[in-house]
Each structure stands twice: as structure tokens, then as C-alpha cells.
Design a protein around this motif. Structure first.
Motif, PDB file in Angstrom:
ATOM      1  N   ALA A  25      28.673 122.065 -25.243  1.00  0.00           N
ATOM      2  CA  ALA A  25      28.874 123.331 -24.534  1.00  0.00           C
ATOM      3  C   ALA A  25      30.057 124.100 -25.106  1.00  0.00           C
ATOM      4  CB  ALA A  25      29.074 123.074 -23.041  1.00  0.00           C
ATOM      5  N   GLU A  28      29.286 125.348 -28.670  1.00  0.00           N
ATOM      6  CA  GLU A  28      28.365 126.489 -28.684  1.00  0.00           C
ATOM      7  C   GLU A  28      29.088 127.773 -28.305  1.00  0.00           C
ATOM      8  OE1 GLU A  28      25.111 129.162 -28.011  1.00  0.00           O
ATOM      9  OE2 GLU A  28      26.579 128.577 -26.500  1.00  0.00           O
ATOM     10  N   CYS A 101      18.696 120.068 -27.991  1.00  0.00           N
ATOM     11  CA  CYS A 101      18.290 121.195 -27.132  1.00  0.00           C
ATOM     12  C   CYS A 101      17.016 120.881 -26.345  1.00  0.00           C
ATOM     13  CB  CYS A 101      18.067 122.445 -27.976  1.00  0.00           C
ATOM     14  SG  CYS A 101      19.564 123.087 -28.740  1.00  0.00           S
ATOM     15  N   LEU A 114      17.777 127.275 -24.415  1.00  0.00           N
ATOM     16  CA  LEU A 114      18.866 126.659 -25.165  1.00  0.00           C
ATOM     17  C   LEU A 114      18.528 126.582 -26.652  1.00  0.00           C
ATOM     18  CD1 LEU A 114      21.664 125.409 -24.842  1.00  0.00           C
ATOM     19  CD2 LEU A 114      20.558 123.181 -24.555  1.00  0.00           C
ATOM     20  N   ALA A 118      21.029 128.220 -29.329  1.00  0.00           N
ATOM     21  CA  ALA A 118      21.810 127.367 -30.225  1.00  0.00           C
ATOM     22  C   ALA A 118      21.197 127.236 -31.617  1.00  0.00           C
ATOM     23  CB  ALA A 118      21.981 125.977 -29.608  1.00  0.00           C
ATOM     24  N   SER A 143      23.738 128.111 -19.251  1.00  0.00           N
ATOM     25  CA  SER A 143      24.937 127.351 -18.879  1.00  0.00           C
ATOM     26  C   SER A 143      24.567 126.013 -18.253  1.00  0.00           C
ATOM     27  CB  SER A 143      25.785 128.174 -17.898  1.00  0.00           C
ATOM     28  OG  SER A 143      26.306 129.323 -18.529  1.00  0.00           O
ATOM     29  N   LYS A 146      23.415 123.702 -21.011  1.00  0.00           N
ATOM     30  CA  LYS A 146      24.523 123.185 -21.820  1.00  0.00           C
ATOM     31  C   LYS A 146      25.294 122.097 -21.076  1.00  0.00           C
ATOM     32  CE  LYS A 146      26.564 127.100 -22.917  1.00  0.00           C
ATOM     33  NZ  LYS A 146      27.545 127.992 -23.574  1.00  0.00           N
ATOM     34  N   SER A 150      25.839 118.266 -22.439  1.00  0.00           N
ATOM     35  CA  SER A 150      27.194 118.217 -22.995  1.00  0.00           C
ATOM     36  C   SER A 150      27.650 116.799 -23.289  1.00  0.00           C
ATOM     37  CB  SER A 150      28.188 118.897 -22.050  1.00  0.00           C
ATOM     38  OG  SER A 150      28.234 118.228 -20.799  1.00  0.00           O
TER      39      SER A 150
END
Length: 381
Positions: A25, A28, A101, A114, A118, A143, A146, A150
Motif C-alpha cells: 500500500a 503504491e 493484485c 487494483l 498498480a 484503498s 491495498k 499489504s
């Protein structure tokens, strides 16, 4: 500003940061900050080593964020370990990002978002526009995704099936706004298929290419949908078709049949027919039988009913349709088509109108409404 270059560098820059110890996270976020800085700086002062520049700026952004976060003070030891500026050793970790992802703990919609952010290098605003949702909604979705991944290490074994499913969903989103998701999915799947020897990766790429080849003929000048039978086949991209068929043949030779290969085989049979009337519907039914065996999907059986109606007559198609749940999406539209094929225009018009009311896509709704109106007009007063 070369947006294609920025997009192509995004995955490798991100993986450099993760490999150095940044959690996904935070890495990124740092990469996104570096991309913004590149857009601001590069037009007037382009770097000699774009990737090295992005890595340096992103790593500094990550360290700045680390210092500011009191809950992460333990990471301050990494400040002294900042590598000197300069060329970054070549390493392609893009494939690992696909697996991260597309982590199984994510919902399909979150995994798609995602991946586009990413790996695809798209901004949150671009993804939101493509999905026709508010930017804040998409930001929350990304969010959450991520946060979920994470703590997942890049050396964790990936799930190829999940990665392929995410790319398939991206492609099926089509295109809208300023982001062409279908083309983006083809681009990402090309990368994936080039990096792993997997028949279903090749099958998915072949499927995308064969469908993408018909794109120019799918809509009329006014934006309305054009059915496969009514498409101008001279507008199909024969180069993409040839490429897709070649990739499919190579995948089928591996004798490890999967659902994407089966779908691609169906698309290839459509592409091979010079006219709609010359379509080999008998073979298409056989491939749908294989696909139904592989997936058990009621949607596959719904599409099979159409193929049966074309191969064995509309009554046979309606009999196959009768075995399925009437609540299935597009069930009413398929029933309308088969009744039209059987010459029952009254029932077909009524069902087309009913299907239009159920449609969630505006273009599909307009298409079904026009078919109902056309049949009603042919019936007369």
C-alpha cells in the motif's frame, strides 16, 4: 509526456520498492506520487534513465511518509540504507504483481480495480470513469484492496486462475470514457501470456483477440448495437483473427483444455464463417457442451440454447432453454430471439419488450426496444 512509457514502467518501479521492504500500500502510494512528479518535471527536463528517476523519487516519497508516520518508527532504520542514485538493475517482476493484485481474498471488482491501478498504471479517476462510478467510491475500493494485500509477500505462490479471471473481467467491462478497458486487458494479457507457459493464459489471449477483432463492426454510426449476424464482416480485423487462431491452435495442442480455450474455439468458428449463414453451428454446440462440462455455468447453457436453436431449429433451442431458470440474466432476450427465429413475431415482440425493461445496460435496452418495435411494425395494425 510519454504516458505509455510511464505506464510500462509503473509495475517494475513498484516491485523495486516492495523488494526493498516497503509494504504494498505504501509503495503504491509512493509510486503514484512519483508519477505525478514526473508529469510535472519531465516535459521540461526529461531524465536519461526514466526508471531510475522514478525509483529514486518514489523511494524518497516512501521514506518521507515513513518518517511522518509515528506508528512506523521501526522503519526509520531504512533511511540510512537508501541506495545511491543511478541506473536500476533490470528485473521484470510484473508477473508477481499480477498475482498480488489478484489475491483470492479480494472481491473480483476490487481485484480488477487494483490491477488496473498498480499494474495497468491507470489513475483512480480514469478507473472510476471507466466503471461509471464516483471517484471517491473507486478510491475507497482501491484503498480497501491495498489494505487487504499489504501484508502479503511477493514470494507467496500465486493463483493463475485468479489472475486470469481478473483479466477476463477487465476485458468484459469493455470501454467507456477515456479508458479503453478492452484494449487495456489485451495489453496486460499479452504481458502475462509472454511470461508464463500456461494453456489458459494463451486461451484467454486468443479469446480476447478474436472478440476484439470484431469491435469496429459491433456498433452502428449512431452508437447502436449491431448483432453478430448483422455485422459487416469486411470490417473485422483479419490480422487479429489470424493471430488469435494461431495462439489458440498452439494452446489446444497442449491437450489441457480449459474454459478460455473453449470460448476462444467458439469465437474462432464465428470468425471463420464468411457469412452468418455459413456458421458451423453444429461444432459450436459441441464446444458449448465442452464448456458446460468445464464450468457448470448456467450462462454457458443459456448461450448453448441459442446455438442449439441455430443448429437444430428454434424448437430445439426453446426446449433447451426450458431447462434453465427463467430468472437468469438475458433469459427473456434469448427466448425472444428463438421465438422470432420460429416465426412467432407476436410472442417475440412481447418478450423483447420485457427483456428491454430488465436490461441494465442502456445500449442493450435500446437494441431490444428497437427489435420489439420492428416486429410490431411488421405485424401491422
Amino acid at each position: 509526456m510519454d504516458e505509455v512509457l510511464l505506464r510500462s514502467l509503473t509495475p517494475s518501479v513498484l516491485t523495486v520498492l516492495v523488494r526493498r521492504g516497503a509494504d504494498f500500500a505504501a509503495a503504491e502510494d509512493a509510486v503514484q506520487d512519483a508519477l505525478v512528479e514526473a508529469i510535472r518535471v519531465w516535459p521540461a527536463d526529461p531524465p536519461r534513465d526514466p526508471k531510475g528517476w522514478l525509483v529514486t523519487v518514489a523511494w524518497r516519497r516512501f521514506l518521507d511518509a515513513t518518517r511522518a508516520d509515528t506508528a512506523r518508527r521501526r522503519r526509520e532504520d531504512r533511511v540510512d540504507e537508501e541506495p545511491p542514485p543511478g541506473p536500476v538493475p533490470a528485473a521484470d517482476d510484473t508477473l508477481q504483481l499480477y498475482f498480488l493484485c489478484a489475491h483470492p481474498s479480494l472481491t473480483p471488482s476490487a481485484a480488477v480495480a487494483l490491477t488496473l491501478r498498480a499494474v495497468g498504471g491507470l489513475t483512480t479517476r480514469q478507473i472510476a470513469r471507466a466503471y461509471l462510478v464516483p471517484e471517491a467510491t473507486m478510491a475507497q475500493r482501491i484503498s480497501r484492496a491495498k489494505r487487504t494485500v499489504s501484508g502479503v509477500r511477493l514470494d507467496r505462490p500465486g493463483d493463475v486462475a485468479t489472475v486470469l479471471r481478473v483479466l477476463y473481467l477487465v476485458f468484459n467491462e469493455g470501454y467507456s470514457g477515456d479508458v479503453d478497458l478492452a484494449a487495456e486487458a489485451v495489453r496486460l494479457t499479452r504481458q502475462l501470456a509472454a511470461r508464463i507457459d500456461h494453456p489458459e493464459a494463451a486461451g484467454l489471449l486468443a479469446l480476447m483477440l478474436l472478440h476484439h477483432a470484431r469491435r469496429a463492426a459491433r456498433t452502428a454510426p449512431d452508437g447502436s448495437l449491431v448483432t453478430l449476424a448483422e455485422q459487416d464482416r469486411s470490417r473485422w480485423d483479419t490480422c487479429l483473427i489470424a493471430e488469435g487462431v494461431g495462439i489458440l491452435q498452439g494452446a489446444l495442442a497442449g491437450d489441457r483444455l480449459g474454459e478460455y480455450q473453449a470460448q476462444a474455439a467458439i469465437a474462432a468458428l464465428h470468425a471463420d464463417a464468411p457469412t452468418a449463414g455459413e456458421t458451423d453451428w453444429v461444432q459450436i454446440v459441441e464446444w458449448y457442451d465442452e464448456l458446460a462440462r468445464l464450468t457448470g455455468s448456467p450462462v454457458v447453457r443459456l448461450n448453448r440454447a441459442v446455438a442449439v436453436g441455430e443448429a437444430d431449429g428454434p424448437r430445439a433451442g426453446l426446449a433447451a432453454l426450458a431447462e434453465l431458470d427463467a430468472a437468469l440474466p438475458r433469459h427473456t432476450a434469448v427466448a425472444a430471439y428463438l421465438h422470432e427465429l420460429d416465426g412467432d413475431r407476436t410472442t417475440a415482440a412481447r418478450l423483447y419488450a420485457e427483456a428491454a425493461r430488465k436490461a441494465t445496460n442502456l445500449a442493450e435496452r435500446d437494441h431490444l426496444t428497437r427489435r420489439a418495435a420492428r416486429l410490431n411494425a411488421h405485424r401491422g395494425p
